[in-house]
Structures are given as structure tokens and as C-alpha cells.
Design an enzyme around this catalytic site. Structure first.
Site, PDB file in Angstrom:
ATOM      1  N   CYS A 191       0.813  -1.213   0.000  1.00  0.00           N
ATOM      2  CA  CYS A 191       0.000   0.000   0.000  1.00  0.00           C
ATOM      3  C   CYS A 191       0.846   1.263   0.000  1.00  0.00           C
ATOM      4  CB  CYS A 191      -0.892   0.075   1.237  1.00  0.00           C
ATOM      5  SG  CYS A 191      -1.904  -1.366   1.502  1.00  0.00           S
ATOM      6  N   GLY A 201       0.560   0.080  -5.114  1.00  0.00           N
ATOM      7  CA  GLY A 201      -0.703  -0.652  -5.086  1.00  0.00           C
ATOM      8  C   GLY A 201      -1.552  -0.293  -6.276  1.00  0.00           C
ATOM      9  N   ASN A 239      -0.652   1.440   5.709  1.00  0.00           N
ATOM     10  CA  ASN A 239       0.339   0.709   4.917  1.00  0.00           C
ATOM     11  C   ASN A 239       1.097  -0.203   5.863  1.00  0.00           C
ATOM     12  OD1 ASN A 239       3.542   1.588   3.439  1.00  0.00           O
ATOM     13  ND2 ASN A 239       2.317  -0.219   3.112  1.00  0.00           N
ATOM     14  N   GLY A 240       0.978  -1.508   5.627  1.00  0.00           N
ATOM     15  CA  GLY A 240       1.665  -2.467   6.483  1.00  0.00           C
ATOM     16  C   GLY A 240       0.767  -3.652   6.766  1.00  0.00           C
ATOM     17  N   TYR A 261      13.643  -3.127  -4.023  1.00  0.00           N
ATOM     18  CA  TYR A 261      12.650  -3.201  -5.085  1.00  0.00           C
ATOM     19  C   TYR A 261      11.482  -2.231  -4.938  1.00  0.00           C
ATOM     20  CZ  TYR A 261       8.593  -4.925  -7.690  1.00  0.00           C
ATOM     21  OH  TYR A 261       7.493  -5.013  -8.497  1.00  0.00           O
TER      22      TYR A 261
HETATM   23  P1  AMP Z   1       9.778 -14.306 -10.021  1.00  0.00           P
HETATM   24  O1  AMP Z   1       9.377 -14.750 -11.366  1.00  0.00           O
HETATM   25  O2  AMP Z   1       8.707 -14.683  -9.003  1.00  0.00           O
HETATM   26  O3  AMP Z   1      11.142 -14.768  -9.601  1.00  0.00           O
HETATM   27  O4  AMP Z   1       9.750 -12.734 -10.027  1.00  0.00           O
HETATM   28  C1  AMP Z   1      10.899 -11.968  -9.926  1.00  0.00           C
HETATM   29  C2  AMP Z   1      10.560 -10.548 -10.312  1.00  0.00           C
HETATM   30  O5  AMP Z   1       9.523 -10.055  -9.464  1.00  0.00           O
HETATM   31  C3  AMP Z   1      11.745  -9.624 -10.162  1.00  0.00           C
HETATM   32  O6  AMP Z   1      11.926  -8.992 -11.416  1.00  0.00           O
HETATM   33  C4  AMP Z   1      11.336  -8.586  -9.138  1.00  0.00           C
HETATM   34  O7  AMP Z   1      11.606  -7.296  -9.598  1.00  0.00           O
HETATM   35  C5  AMP Z   1       9.850  -8.753  -9.009  1.00  0.00           C
HETATM   36  N1  AMP Z   1       9.387  -8.660  -7.629  1.00  0.00           N
HETATM   37  C6  AMP Z   1      10.034  -8.937  -6.500  1.00  0.00           C
HETATM   38  N2  AMP Z   1       9.250  -8.750  -5.426  1.00  0.00           N
HETATM   39  C7  AMP Z   1       8.063  -8.325  -5.878  1.00  0.00           C
HETATM   40  C8  AMP Z   1       6.839  -7.935  -5.259  1.00  0.00           C
HETATM   41  N3  AMP Z   1       6.695  -7.944  -3.943  1.00  0.00           N
HETATM   42  N4  AMP Z   1       5.842  -7.568  -6.062  1.00  0.00           N
HETATM   43  C9  AMP Z   1       5.984  -7.567  -7.392  1.00  0.00           C
HETATM   44  N5  AMP Z   1       7.101  -7.912  -8.040  1.00  0.00           N
HETATM   45  C10 AMP Z   1       8.143  -8.281  -7.299  1.00  0.00           C
END
Ligand code: AMP
Length: 481
Positions: free
Chosen positions: A20, A46, A121-122, A262
């Protein structure tokens, strides 16, 4: 204290996976419009729902809906109807099911003391047990959000002043909460005692106050950054001005390190450092720890760009945008029917023709979660003719889900929770794979006196999830008797 890696709790509410962003405006004739702009700057936090509650000093008015900020507030007249010089706004992403519409924030209620709106948020790790207690006493919940627990606690508090009621309520919940509260007469902003999630204070040119999850929301509306709220701080703004106090026992700060990796925008000033520089430094250290001999360095756009720049500079290889991202396909994209399904990553990323043929490339991303995205990217690059793919991840292996407000999948789905790094390399099909070390990550954010929460990378959870304290055998919702 060093905690063992634990089995994860079952998902008690949608809130477990909430991501959020929040914004609050006090003392500007166009408060709702400024909150609307601020939400645009926080959209990355979000994309499933957005809302604004405004106050004209006499009455609270709300506008909320599912979807992106631009969609929810398409009706300009309805936005104009959010009269008053005070407003709070919220953007929300949640993967779990449940009644999504009822979970869109800010939550707004009328209780004995008047109107009350909350944007959070949290995630509160003890929300389920507090909710069960409240339900046993007759409380009726309208959503599956952990934030509603706070609303009930405020309404039921025996404290006399409104601020003390909120403090009383906040003292009952544990875990992550950067929270904005709005009534007809005042606004309250707070970060939980660990300070998991960010919240900043800014000032508008005319003297009004702004609270926001990230500084780009201030930049957009011409506000000046004043300072971060400190962990456990409560700031109250009313007709007498702004007051700040620390009503909770002090504890070790645990700001979320993944905000740097990220989640936050690269143009955010987060806890005294700009996120972009931190990410470039993550890439530089990654190159020192996990160098490789390649013809070019490619970022996974957009999340890997800053780290890939740092990586490329350090190994002195050209930085190339070899993968082009389609920015118009969002997280809420719904795949077409089964016969033409599984476009996978191609919907989002396409290689630049000709650039990659016969090349040895390093591909840099910010983090690796399930491993499925990188696996598809490696295939895409091989199909485009690359000779070698060396995958470099600018964070340590993601071994644990987040209980404090970042959307991570269950432990079983986290590839690094059950596989050695070489096995992950084989799964994604790379010629080599390298992660940044946990020490490298901490060194890149220049950890000083203040600590960070790195539970997703270390498995060390600073606040235990309530489900773990209560044992694994309890039903999801205990029946009220
Ligand atoms: P995966 O295919 O699950 O290994 O997704 C990795 C990708 O998801 C990386 O490019 C990250 O930038 C992205 N990522 C990491 N954490 C999140 C998150 N909480 N929400 C959305 N994308 C994420």
C-alpha cells in the site's frame, strides 16, 4: 536476538499480502485534488484499489474504488465533491481473495465520537487474534482487512481524548503500520515502533502539511520535504498546529530493507538516501562479489536498471537496453482463454533484434522470487541468439515471505527457500548465477545505528506472527460462542 527460520503462518486476512501507499493533506483548499495527485506518485505501491476521504471540518466524504488511481477518479465532478482542506488517500494491492471492494481504503466509519477514516500501509501480525477477541465481544466486521481491527479498537477504547483512543488502539496491534487517521477536526500520522514502512512529512508552499509514503508524492505537488517520521512517533495536526510525541516504548528500528531493493521508487529519498544510488551501489557490490566476463550487461527493466548500471560500470562492460518493456501491461492483466494463454514474459519484455546475436550477456535483476520470470527471460534471450547468459541478482536469495506488508508468495513458492543456488541456476537455465550477499546488501545501505528488517533474506523475523505464537492447529476463524 537471533530467531530461527520458522514455518510461515496461514494467511489470516487479505491484509497479509497487502502492499500500500498513503498520502495526507492538511490545510489546502484543493486537498482532495492534491491527494489524488499524490496517489498517482504512489501508484507503484498498489494497483488494485484507491480511495480518498476528505474533511471540510464538519463532515467526512469518501470516494473509493477498485482499479488504478486514474480509473477510480475518472469522474472529475465526484472528485470535486470531496470538499474541504483536509484529505487522506490510499492505494492498495492485494493478491488474496475475499470481498475486495470492502477492503478498499481509507476505511471510513461513524462511531460514537463522530466520523473516522483510516489509511494503513503495512500488516498487523496479531490482527486475527485481536479480531477474534472483538468478535467474541459482539463486534461485526465488514471487511477482511487487518486495518478494520484498528477502527474497532479506536471506537471501543475507554480513553477520553481521541488521540489517546488511537494510541490505545495502536498499542494493541503488533507488526507494521504506517497509518493516517482523519476525523472532522484533526489528522494523525504514525509509524509503528519498529518503523517497518516509510512515512514522510512535508510542507506545502502555503504552509499546509503533507504526509506521504514516499517523497515523489511531495515532489509532484510542490511540497518540501521536512523529515521522516521516526519509528513509534505520533504526529497530530489540528487547528492548534502540529504536535509530535512518542507514546510507545522504544524498540530497535527495523525499517524494511526491501524498500531499497525493489519496492520504493528509484527517485525516492528513503531514510536519508536516494534509492537510485543505493541500487546502483547494490549492482557495484554484486559485480565485486560475483564478476563475470561478458560482452554486455542487460537490466531486467525496470526493476534491474539502476543495479545493472552499477554492475556494468564496475566490470567495465557496455550497459545495453537489450530487453524492451511494454509499460502498458499491468499486474492486473487478465490472460485470454486457455488456447492462446501463456504469453508469459513476452507480454512485458521483448529483445532488441540483432543486438544480442552471438553475445555473452550478464542479466541483472533486483531480486528473484519464484524464478519463473528469469527462466522465461533466459529462454527469450537464447531464442534471440545470445551465446551465454549470466544471471546476477542484486539481493540475497529470497528465503522467507514478508509478514509486514510486502506481497511475497508462500515459502513453498520461493525457489531459494528449498534449493541451493546451483539448482536455481539450472532451473532458470543460465550459464551461471550469482546473488549479492546479505553483508553486501547491508553494506550498500550503509547501516548505521539503525537496524533494518531483512526477514525475507535472512529468515530472522523481528516480530513473530501471531499464528506461530498460538500454534499451527487453530482454525482460521474461531467460532464466537
Ligand atoms: P519471479 O518470477 O517470481 O522470480 O519474479 C521476480 C521478479 O519479481 C523480479 O523482477 C522482481 O523485480 C519482481 N518482484 C520482487 N518482489 C516483488 C513484489 N513484492 N511484487 C511484485 N514484483 C516483485
Amino acid at each position: 536476538m537471533s530467531l530461527p527460520i520458522l514455518d510461515e503462518p496461514r494467511t489470516p486476512f487479505d491484509g497479509f499480502r497487502d502492499e500500500c501507499g498513503v498520502v495526507g493533506i492538511w490545510g489546502h483548499a484543493e486537498a482532495a485534488n492534491l491527494a489524488y495527485l499524490g496517489l498517482h506518485a504512489l501508484q507503484h505501491r498498489g494497483q488494485e484499489g484507491a480511495g480518498i476521504v476528505a474533511s471540510d471540518g464538519l463532515q467526512l466524504r469518501a470516494m473509493r474504488g477498485q482499479g488504478l488511481v486514474a480509473d477510480v477518479f475518472r469522474d472529475r465532478d465526484a472528485l470535486e465533491a470531496l470538499a474541504g482542506s483536509r484529505a487522506i488517500g490510499h492505494v492498495r494491492y492485494s493478491t488474496a481473495g475475499g470481498n475486495e471492494a470492502a477492503n478498499v481504503q481509507p476505511l471510513m466509519v461513524r462511531y460514537g465520537g463522530g466520523g473516522l477514516a483510516i489509511a494503513h500501509n503495512g500488516n498487523y501480525v496479531n490482527a486475527r487474534s485481536v479480531r477474534e477477541e472483538l468478535e467474541a465481544e459482539g463486534a461485526i466486521f465488514q471487511s477482511s482487512s487487518d486495518t478494520e481491527v484498528l477502527v474497532h479498537l479506536v471506537a471501543r477504547s475507554r480513553q477520553r481524548s481521541f488521540v489517546n483512543r488511537v494510541v490505545d488502539a495502536l498499542a494493541r496491534v503488533q507488526g507494521a503500520g504506517s497509518v493516517l487517521v482523519l476525523t472532522e477536526r484533526m489528522m494523525l500520522a504514525t509509524r509503528d515502533p519498529h518503523g517497518f514502512r516509510p512515512l514522510v512529512l512535508g510542507q506545502l508552499p502555503g504552509g499546509g502539511w503533507v504526509f506521504a509514503s514516499e517523497t515523489p508524492a511531495l515532489d509532484l505537488i510542490g511540497a518540501t520535504f521536512v523529515r521522516d517520521l521516526s519509528p513509534g512517533e505520533v504526529v497530530v495536526v489540528d487547528q492548534d498546529g502540529l504536535t509530535s510525541f512518542h507514546p510507545f516504548p522504544r524498540t530497535k528500528p527495523r525499517a524494511c530493507i526491501f524498500e531499497y531493493v525493489y519496492f520504493s521508487r528509484p527517485d525516492t529519498m528513503l531514510w536519508g538516501k536516494d534509492v537510485y544510488s543505493v541500487r546502483r551501489e547494490l549492482g557495484r557490490r554484486l559485480a565485486q562479489e560475483q564478476p563475470c566476463d561478458v560482452d554486455m550487461v542487460l537490466p531486467v527493466p525496470d526493476s534491474g536498471v539502476a543495479a545493472a548500471l552499477g554492475f556494468a560500470r564496475e566490470i567495465q562492460a557496455p550497459f545495453e537496453l537489450g530487453l524492451i518493456r511494454n509499460h502498458y501491461v499491468g499486474r492486473s492483466f487478465i490472460e485470454p482463454n486457455q488456447r492462446i494463454r501463456d504469453f508469459g514474459v513476452k507480454l512485458k519484455l521483448n529483445p532488441v533484434p540483432g543486438l544480442l546475436t552471438g553475445q555473452r550477456v550478464a542479466v541483472v535483476d533486483d531480486s528473484l522470487v519464484r524464478g519463473t520470470t528469469c527462466r522465461k527471460i533466459v529462454r527469450l534471450l537464447r531464442a534471440a541468439g545470445v551465446a551465454e547468459v549470466h544471471l546476477r541478482i542484486a539481493a540475497p536469495p529470497t528465503v522467507g515471505p514478508c509478514w509486514y506488508g510486502i506481497d511475497t508468495p508462500t515459502r513453498e513458492e520461493l525457489i531459494a527457500s528449498r534449493n541451493e543456488i546451483e539448482e536455481i541456476g539450472r532451473f532458470v537455465g543460465a550459464d551461471s548465477i550469482g546473488y549479492l550477499s546479505l553483508q553486501g546488501l547491508h553494506a550498500a545501505v550503509h547501516e548505521g545505528e539503525d537496524g533494518f528488517c531483512d526477514a525475507c533474506f535472512s529468515g530472522q523475523y523481528p516480530v513473530l506472527h501471531d499464528d506461530l505464537q498460538r500454534g499451527p492447529q487453530l482454525p482460521l476463524f474461531a467460532e464466537s460462542t
